[in-house]
Design an enzyme around this catalytic site. Structure first.
Site, PDB file in Angstrom:
ATOM      1  N   ASP A  47       0.818  -1.201   0.000  1.00  0.00           N
ATOM      2  CA  ASP A  47       0.000   0.000   0.000  1.00  0.00           C
ATOM      3  C   ASP A  47       0.860   1.264   0.000  1.00  0.00           C
ATOM      4  O   ASP A  47       1.800   1.398   0.787  1.00  0.00           O
ATOM      5  CB  ASP A  47      -0.907  -0.010   1.241  1.00  0.00           C
ATOM      6  CG  ASP A  47      -1.824   1.193   1.311  1.00  0.00           C
ATOM      7  OD1 ASP A  47      -2.707   1.311   0.452  1.00  0.00           O
ATOM      8  OD2 ASP A  47      -1.639   2.026   2.221  1.00  0.00           O
ATOM      9  N   GLU A  66       1.662  -0.027  -4.882  1.00  0.00           N
ATOM     10  CA  GLU A  66       0.786   1.102  -5.167  1.00  0.00           C
ATOM     11  C   GLU A  66       1.650   2.353  -5.027  1.00  0.00           C
ATOM     12  O   GLU A  66       2.134   2.649  -3.941  1.00  0.00           O
ATOM     13  CB  GLU A  66      -0.391   1.178  -4.204  1.00  0.00           C
ATOM     14  CG  GLU A  66      -1.298   2.357  -4.529  1.00  0.00           C
ATOM     15  CD  GLU A  66      -2.221   2.757  -3.383  1.00  0.00           C
ATOM     16  OE1 GLU A  66      -3.196   3.478  -3.649  1.00  0.00           O
ATOM     17  OE2 GLU A  66      -1.963   2.366  -2.230  1.00  0.00           O
ATOM     18  N   GLY A 113     -14.660   3.243  -3.394  1.00  0.00           N
ATOM     19  CA  GLY A 113     -14.944   3.520  -1.987  1.00  0.00           C
ATOM     20  C   GLY A 113     -14.667   4.935  -1.550  1.00  0.00           C
ATOM     21  O   GLY A 113     -15.253   5.417  -0.571  1.00  0.00           O
TER      22      GLY A 113
END
Length: 606
Positions: free
Chosen positions: A251, A288, A391
């Site tokens: 992440d 990411e 989201g």
């Protein structure tokens, strides 16, 4: 049953005690022995399934920073777990490199009604039939409460107990391998959540030298950072070795601030490569990254622009998403402002980064660098939906809210038949209408209210009311109803346009697996042509002259699309006329063009 001496790193402690919670009112405490490098070790051994805590200098009992299991929640005692107890059945599993694979991202808590790893196992046959190669789990490390996305986790070595705990993760991976599916685990090393983070009590895990959007940065480059770096690297190796996971998605690696001579990512990449050689199967790392820098996927043994590579197997390519989403929806707010034209879509497909050194209006500065032609396109994970892009919208709404089934088919074709590594987000394969909203389960009233207010304020100035056409009330992250609304409705995929879209996704995935021209990541063999409401993505096979033309139109009125070589009677550059390989509607080329009656896709072979 195995027994183990527990150890903990607490370099500034004067004393450390092992605390065994008592059945009665008095805990059992025993002094731990100091070892070199700031480590402490228990004299007694603990059998698997034993609850324990650590006390620093006589303070309260705290969970283990490397706790394998937190059955009473992140504030409760740790529990020992024997990772070797599972009887693995995957001895014949050869592994799967993520490059070029069809990846499927899911959130364990909302993928099924039960919200557990065992329940998710019951849906693996659906994923295998869809043509998925790699199942990517959003974070499963322990986080506060029962419900959450997992990115505010605080027990990075533990598997969230409401999902089933560590044994359930082993069962899930074993079952996936039995179906030919690899497993990728989303891990978060750039920060810890605001509730249950006790690492600072044990040692210098964080530093004021650098800051991130979450506050203090993880201490990766200080004189006292050696064991912190080891904490991260060993955690990654544990998932790959003891849980047989095939890949890790890291992440927001741009928030891993590291000014040391050798970046943590390079150290991690080399350690994973060594483990891959040891276990005899490919192990992948997916970053990411917001940097738009191909150094991320440059091998550690190579250089890019005079800089040594960081060795990631692949990285997410947000610019491809932004270009596709803006093109199909017409949205231009926020970071979509620099996207939306067919030409920008073509650049994203061919060159990956739209921001490759030019000006980014959202960042208000020049950003990124070009991706050299020699970099394999499969090193970039592309998608039309993911957990963030759905989201982190005000209502957590999916593209299916505004796009027709034909337009969703266009998005699927661009992603699955392009040169990148395609990733799907759970439910998109049938055009799921359920939202994926942001939810938390913090027990502390002040923190819960701060999360509510922060979420509402975040969306107060982004023009969401204009986009949605009505005033927007951001869903309460703490409400159980927000979680329930986000659960997939598995009854949808069996009927109507949902079933039709699902069948088309299966055909696209099969085509990707079968066609060398589509499976190739050589971007120099890709040609993209654009027009008013249409785009043609021509994929040439690495060997031979065969070309697949992926023709898409997104306007409700469709488009008449001229084909390559249209001047020779529609024969596409000589020889026989193009043949239809796959189509959303029943169409065929005629007179050097193909007419799509509405938004849709046709794939032609020439």
């Amino acid at each position: 049953m195995t027994q183990e001496h527990v150890r903990v790193w607490a370099p500034v402690a004067q004393s450390v005690e092992l605390v065994l919670p008592a059945v009665g009112s008095i805990d059992v405490r025993s002094v731990m022995r100091a070892e070199a490098g700031g480590w402490w070790r228990s004299d007694e051994t603990l059998p698997a399934g034993t609850d324990y805590l650590f006390s620093i200098d006589g303070g309260p009992g705290l969970p283990d920073p490397r706790s394998p299991w937190q059955p009473a929640g992140v504030h409760g005692p740790s529990r020992t777990f024997d990772t070797g107890a599972h009887a693995w059945s995957d001895a014949g599993w050869a592994g799967r490199d993520v490059r070029g694979a069809v990846v499927y991202e899911l959130h364990v808590g909302t993928f099924t009604a039960e919200g557990t790893l065992d329940a998710a196992t019951g849906r693996l046959d659906h994923l295998a039939a869809l043509g998925v190669d790699v199942v990517e789990l959003m974070p499963v490390n322990a986080f506060p409460g029962r419900h959450g996305w997992g990115y505010d986790g605080v027990a990075l070595w533990a598997v969230h107990d409401p999902y089933g705990g560590p044994a359930a993760l082993q069962r899930f991976v074993d079952a996936a391998h039995a179906r030919g599916l690899a497993v990728c685990l989303d891990v978060v090393y750039n920060h810890l959540g605001p509730s249950g983070n006790y690492l600072g009590a044990f040692g210098p895990y964080f530093t004021d030298r650098h800051h991130t959007p979450w506050g203090q940065a993880v201490n990766l480059d200080g004189a006292d950072a050696r064991e912190v770096r080891a904490f991260v690297v060993q955690n990654a190796l544990r998932w790959l070795r003891d849980f047989h996971v095939d890949a890790l998605r890291l992440d927001a690696v741009h928030a891993l601030v590291d000014d040391s001579p050798r970046h943590l990512l390079a150290e991690l990449a080399d350690a994973v490569a060594d483990l891959s050689a040891e276990v005899g199967r490919p192990l992948s790392l997916i970053a990411e990254s917001d940097l738009n820098d191909a150094r991320m996927v440059t091998p550690t043994s190579a250089e890019l622009d005079g800089r040594s590579g960081w060795g990631m197997t692949a990285q997410w390519a947000d610019d491809v998403h932004h270009a596709l989403h803006a093109l199909l929806t017409g949205e231009r707010q926020g970071y979509y402002g620099d996207f939306g034209s067919p030409e920008t879509m073509a650049k994203a497909l061919r060159h990956v980064f739209v921001h490759d050194g030019g000006y980014s209006s959202f960042r208000e500065r020049e950003w990124g660098a070009p991706v050299p032609d020699g970099v394999d396109g499969r090193r970039f994970v592309v998608f039309s939906q993911d957990h963030d892009q759905v989201g982190n919208r005000a209502l957590g709404d999916r593209p299916s809210r505004v796009l027709s089934p034909g337009q969703l088919a266009v998005a699927a074709a661009v992603v699955l038949l392009g040169p990148g590594t395609p990733m799907l987000f759970m439910g998109e394969e049938w055009g799921a209408t359920t939202p994926f909203q942001y939810f938390t389960d913090h027990a502390e009233p002040d923190l819960a209210e701060a999360v509510r207010q922060g979420r509402a304020e975040e969306f107060g100035t982004h023009g969401w009311a204009e986009l949605y056409g009505h005033d927007v009330e951001v869903p309460d992250p703490q409400s159980p109803g927000t979680v329930e609304a986000s659960r997939l409705d598995w009854d949808e995929h069996e009927s109507g346009h949902h079933a039709r879209l699902l069948a088309f996704y299966r055909e696209l995935a099969a085509l990707r697996h079968a066609e060398p021209a589509v499976a190739s990541g050589d971007r120099t063999l890709l040609e993209v042509r654009t027009g008013d409401g249409w785009l043609v993505m021509s994929r040439r096979a690495p060997e031979g002259d065969e070309v697949l033309d992926v023709v898409v139109a997104w306007a409700e009125t469709g488009a008449s699309v001229p084909l390559p070589g249209a001047g020779d009677g529609g024969k596409g550059g000589g020889g026989a006329a193009p043949r239809v390989v796959l189509s959303w509607d029943d169409v065929a080329p005629e007179g050097g063009a193909v007419a799509l009656p509405g938004p849709g896709v046709v794939v032609l072979r020439r």
